[in-house]
Scaffold this motif. Structure first.
Motif: not given
Length: 224
Positions: A41-57
Protein backbone atom coordinates in the motif's frame (compact mmCIF):
# COMPACT_ATOMS: atom_id res chain seq x y z
CA UNK A 1 -5.20 8.15 23.84
CA UNK A 2 -3.12 8.27 20.66
CA UNK A 3 -4.26 6.04 17.82
CA UNK A 4 -2.28 2.84 17.24
CA UNK A 5 -2.08 1.07 13.88
CA UNK A 6 -0.14 -2.01 12.82
CA UNK A 7 0.70 -2.79 9.20
CA UNK A 8 1.39 -6.50 8.89
CA UNK A 9 1.04 -9.68 6.87
CA UNK A 10 -0.86 -12.66 8.26
CA UNK A 11 1.88 -15.27 7.67
CA UNK A 12 4.82 -13.13 8.77
CA UNK A 13 6.49 -14.16 12.04
CA UNK A 14 7.80 -10.59 12.27
CA UNK A 15 4.36 -8.98 12.40
CA UNK A 16 3.05 -11.91 14.46
CA UNK A 17 5.47 -11.15 17.33
CA UNK A 18 4.26 -7.52 17.38
CA UNK A 19 0.62 -8.68 17.49
CA UNK A 20 1.47 -10.90 20.48
CA UNK A 21 3.24 -8.03 22.24
CA UNK A 22 0.32 -5.62 21.76
CA UNK A 23 -2.16 -8.27 22.96
CA UNK A 24 -0.01 -9.08 26.01
CA UNK A 25 0.08 -5.37 26.81
CA UNK A 26 -3.65 -4.97 26.28
CA UNK A 27 -3.09 -2.18 23.76
CA UNK A 28 -6.01 -1.42 21.43
CA UNK A 29 -4.89 -1.11 17.82
CA UNK A 30 -6.12 -1.15 14.25
CA UNK A 31 -4.61 -3.91 12.14
CA UNK A 32 -3.98 -3.27 8.44
CA UNK A 33 -3.24 -6.38 6.36
CA UNK A 34 -0.79 -5.75 3.52
CA UNK A 35 -1.05 -7.58 0.19
CA UNK A 36 2.52 -8.87 -0.04
CA UNK A 37 4.88 -9.07 -1.75
CA UNK A 38 3.84 -7.25 -4.91
CA UNK A 39 1.00 -4.93 -3.95
CA UNK A 40 2.25 -2.86 -1.01
CA UNK A 41 0.00 0.00 0.00
CA UNK A 42 0.98 3.64 -0.49
CA UNK A 43 0.66 4.12 3.27
CA UNK A 44 3.16 1.33 4.02
CA UNK A 45 5.66 2.86 1.57
CA UNK A 46 5.06 6.27 3.11
CA UNK A 47 5.57 5.04 6.67
CA UNK A 48 8.57 2.80 5.89
CA UNK A 49 10.32 4.36 2.88
CA UNK A 50 13.71 2.85 3.82
CA UNK A 51 12.99 -0.91 3.91
CA UNK A 52 9.45 -0.85 2.47
CA UNK A 53 8.60 -3.83 4.70
CA UNK A 54 6.15 -4.88 7.37
CA UNK A 55 5.69 -4.69 10.28
CA UNK A 56 5.21 -0.98 10.86
CA UNK A 57 3.64 0.32 14.05
CA UNK A 58 2.10 3.79 13.85
CA UNK A 59 1.52 5.48 17.21
CA UNK A 60 -0.03 8.91 17.22
CA UNK A 61 0.86 9.32 13.55
CA UNK A 62 4.53 8.42 14.09
CA UNK A 63 5.83 5.25 12.38
CA UNK A 64 8.17 2.72 14.01
CA UNK A 65 9.68 0.05 11.72
CA UNK A 66 11.57 -3.24 12.26
CA UNK A 67 10.05 -5.80 14.64
CA UNK A 68 12.82 -5.75 17.28
CA UNK A 69 12.71 -1.96 17.43
CA UNK A 70 8.91 -2.08 17.69
CA UNK A 71 9.06 -4.62 20.56
CA UNK A 72 11.31 -2.25 22.50
CA UNK A 73 9.12 0.75 21.66
CA UNK A 74 6.01 -1.04 22.94
CA UNK A 75 7.46 -0.69 26.45
CA UNK A 76 6.05 2.87 26.27
CA UNK A 77 2.95 1.10 27.64
CA UNK A 78 4.15 0.02 31.10
CA UNK A 79 1.56 -2.74 31.72
CA UNK A 80 2.99 -6.29 31.45
CA UNK A 81 6.63 -5.32 30.73
CA UNK A 82 8.42 -7.37 28.05
CA UNK A 83 11.89 -6.29 29.19
CA UNK A 84 13.24 -6.63 32.76
CA UNK A 85 13.77 -3.52 34.89
CA UNK A 86 17.28 -4.60 35.90
CA UNK A 87 19.83 -3.20 33.41
CA UNK A 88 21.90 -6.38 33.21
CA UNK A 89 18.88 -8.68 32.79
CA UNK A 90 17.56 -6.30 30.14
CA UNK A 91 20.84 -6.55 28.23
CA UNK A 92 20.66 -10.37 28.39
CA UNK A 93 17.10 -10.31 27.01
CA UNK A 94 18.20 -8.02 24.18
CA UNK A 95 21.20 -10.25 23.46
CA UNK A 96 19.05 -13.37 23.00
CA UNK A 97 16.40 -11.54 21.00
CA UNK A 98 19.13 -10.32 18.62
CA UNK A 99 20.86 -13.73 18.51
CA UNK A 100 17.62 -15.52 17.60
CA UNK A 101 16.73 -12.85 15.04
CA UNK A 102 20.10 -13.25 13.32
CA UNK A 103 20.03 -17.06 13.40
CA UNK A 104 16.59 -17.62 11.88
CA UNK A 105 18.06 -17.63 8.34
CA UNK A 106 19.14 -21.33 8.52
CA UNK A 107 15.54 -22.19 9.44
CA UNK A 108 14.46 -20.80 6.09
CA UNK A 109 17.50 -22.33 4.37
CA UNK A 110 16.61 -25.91 5.32
CA UNK A 111 13.14 -25.26 3.93
CA UNK A 112 14.28 -23.71 0.66
CA UNK A 113 17.39 -25.71 -0.27
CA UNK A 114 18.08 -29.14 -1.79
CA UNK A 115 20.67 -31.86 -1.22
CA UNK A 116 23.96 -30.93 0.45
CA UNK A 117 22.92 -27.31 1.02
CA UNK A 118 19.80 -28.49 2.81
CA UNK A 119 21.76 -30.97 4.94
CA UNK A 120 24.16 -28.19 5.97
CA UNK A 121 21.22 -25.94 6.91
CA UNK A 122 19.69 -28.75 8.99
CA UNK A 123 23.03 -29.26 10.79
CA UNK A 124 23.30 -25.50 11.39
CA UNK A 125 19.78 -25.49 12.81
CA UNK A 126 20.61 -28.19 15.32
CA UNK A 127 23.69 -26.25 16.47
CA UNK A 128 21.69 -23.03 16.89
CA UNK A 129 18.96 -24.83 18.83
CA UNK A 130 21.61 -26.51 21.03
CA UNK A 131 23.10 -23.08 21.84
CA UNK A 132 19.67 -21.66 22.71
CA UNK A 133 18.79 -24.76 24.78
CA UNK A 134 21.99 -24.68 26.83
CA UNK A 135 22.84 -20.99 27.14
CA UNK A 136 19.69 -19.02 26.37
CA UNK A 137 16.87 -20.88 28.06
CA UNK A 138 18.60 -22.85 30.78
CA UNK A 139 16.19 -24.13 33.43
CA UNK A 140 13.74 -21.24 33.10
CA UNK A 141 10.14 -21.52 31.90
CA UNK A 142 10.66 -18.58 29.53
CA UNK A 143 13.83 -16.78 28.51
CA UNK A 144 13.38 -14.13 31.20
CA UNK A 145 11.87 -16.34 33.89
CA UNK A 146 8.18 -16.91 34.57
CA UNK A 147 6.74 -14.35 32.13
CA UNK A 148 6.89 -14.07 28.34
CA UNK A 149 9.42 -11.46 27.26
CA UNK A 150 11.02 -10.06 24.13
CA UNK A 151 13.27 -13.08 23.42
CA UNK A 152 10.27 -15.43 23.69
CA UNK A 153 8.29 -13.36 21.19
CA UNK A 154 11.20 -13.43 18.73
CA UNK A 155 11.67 -17.19 19.13
CA UNK A 156 7.91 -17.65 18.88
CA UNK A 157 8.17 -18.22 15.13
CA UNK A 158 8.97 -21.87 15.89
CA UNK A 159 5.45 -22.56 17.12
CA UNK A 160 3.65 -21.50 13.96
CA UNK A 161 6.30 -21.73 11.21
CA UNK A 162 8.74 -24.51 12.04
CA UNK A 163 6.26 -27.41 12.27
CA UNK A 164 4.56 -26.50 8.94
CA UNK A 165 8.01 -26.17 7.34
CA UNK A 166 8.95 -29.61 8.67
CA UNK A 167 5.75 -31.01 7.18
CA UNK A 168 6.40 -29.45 3.78
CA UNK A 169 10.01 -30.71 3.71
CA UNK A 170 9.19 -34.12 5.22
CA UNK A 171 11.39 -36.34 7.39
CA UNK A 172 12.66 -33.54 9.65
CA UNK A 173 11.68 -32.86 13.26
CA UNK A 174 13.91 -30.47 15.18
CA UNK A 175 12.51 -29.84 18.66
CA UNK A 176 11.91 -33.28 20.18
CA UNK A 177 11.59 -34.01 23.90
CA UNK A 178 14.61 -36.36 23.94
CA UNK A 179 16.99 -34.06 22.03
CA UNK A 180 15.89 -30.64 23.30
CA UNK A 181 13.92 -31.17 26.53
CA UNK A 182 14.06 -27.50 27.62
CA UNK A 183 13.02 -26.12 24.25
CA UNK A 184 10.34 -28.78 23.97
CA UNK A 185 8.93 -27.66 27.34
CA UNK A 186 9.23 -24.00 26.26
CA UNK A 187 7.18 -24.72 23.11
CA UNK A 188 4.45 -26.20 25.28
CA UNK A 189 4.44 -23.32 27.79
CA UNK A 190 4.53 -20.64 25.10
CA UNK A 191 1.92 -22.14 22.79
CA UNK A 192 -0.47 -22.79 25.72
CA UNK A 193 -0.43 -19.16 26.87
CA UNK A 194 -3.95 -17.82 26.13
CA UNK A 195 -2.75 -14.73 24.20
CA UNK A 196 -0.44 -16.82 22.01
CA UNK A 197 -2.94 -19.65 21.51
CA UNK A 198 -5.67 -17.25 20.39
CA UNK A 199 -3.40 -15.41 17.93
CA UNK A 200 -1.65 -17.96 15.74
CA UNK A 201 -2.38 -18.40 12.03
CA UNK A 202 -4.30 -21.45 10.88
CA UNK A 203 -1.86 -24.38 10.54
CA UNK A 204 -3.28 -25.72 7.24
CA UNK A 205 -3.28 -22.24 5.72
CA UNK A 206 0.40 -21.81 6.68
CA UNK A 207 1.31 -25.20 5.14
CA UNK A 208 -0.44 -24.20 1.92
CA UNK A 209 1.29 -20.79 1.92
CA UNK A 210 4.72 -22.38 2.49
CA UNK A 211 4.24 -25.00 -0.24
CA UNK A 212 3.45 -22.23 -2.75
CA UNK A 213 6.34 -20.10 -1.53
CA UNK A 214 8.77 -23.02 -1.86
CA UNK A 215 7.55 -23.77 -5.37
CA UNK A 216 7.98 -20.11 -6.42
CA UNK A 217 11.46 -20.02 -4.89
CA UNK A 218 12.58 -23.12 -6.79
CA UNK A 219 11.16 -21.80 -10.06
CA UNK A 220 13.02 -18.52 -9.59
CA UNK A 221 16.27 -20.44 -8.92
CA UNK A 222 15.88 -22.56 -12.04
CA UNK A 223 15.18 -19.50 -14.18
CA UNK A 224 18.52 -17.89 -13.31
Amino acid sequence: MDEVKLFGFWASPFSRRVIWALKLKGVEYEYIEEDLPYNKSDLLLQYNPVHKKIPVLVHGGKPIAESLVILEYIEVWPHNPLLPKDAYERSVARFWAKFIQEKTQPMWEFFAKHGEEQQKAIKDNYEILRTIEEHGLGDKKFFGGDQIGVADLVFGMVIHMLAPMEEVVGGVKFIKADSFPRLHAWVRHFSEHPVIKDNVPDYTRIVDFLEKRRELYWKSQHNH
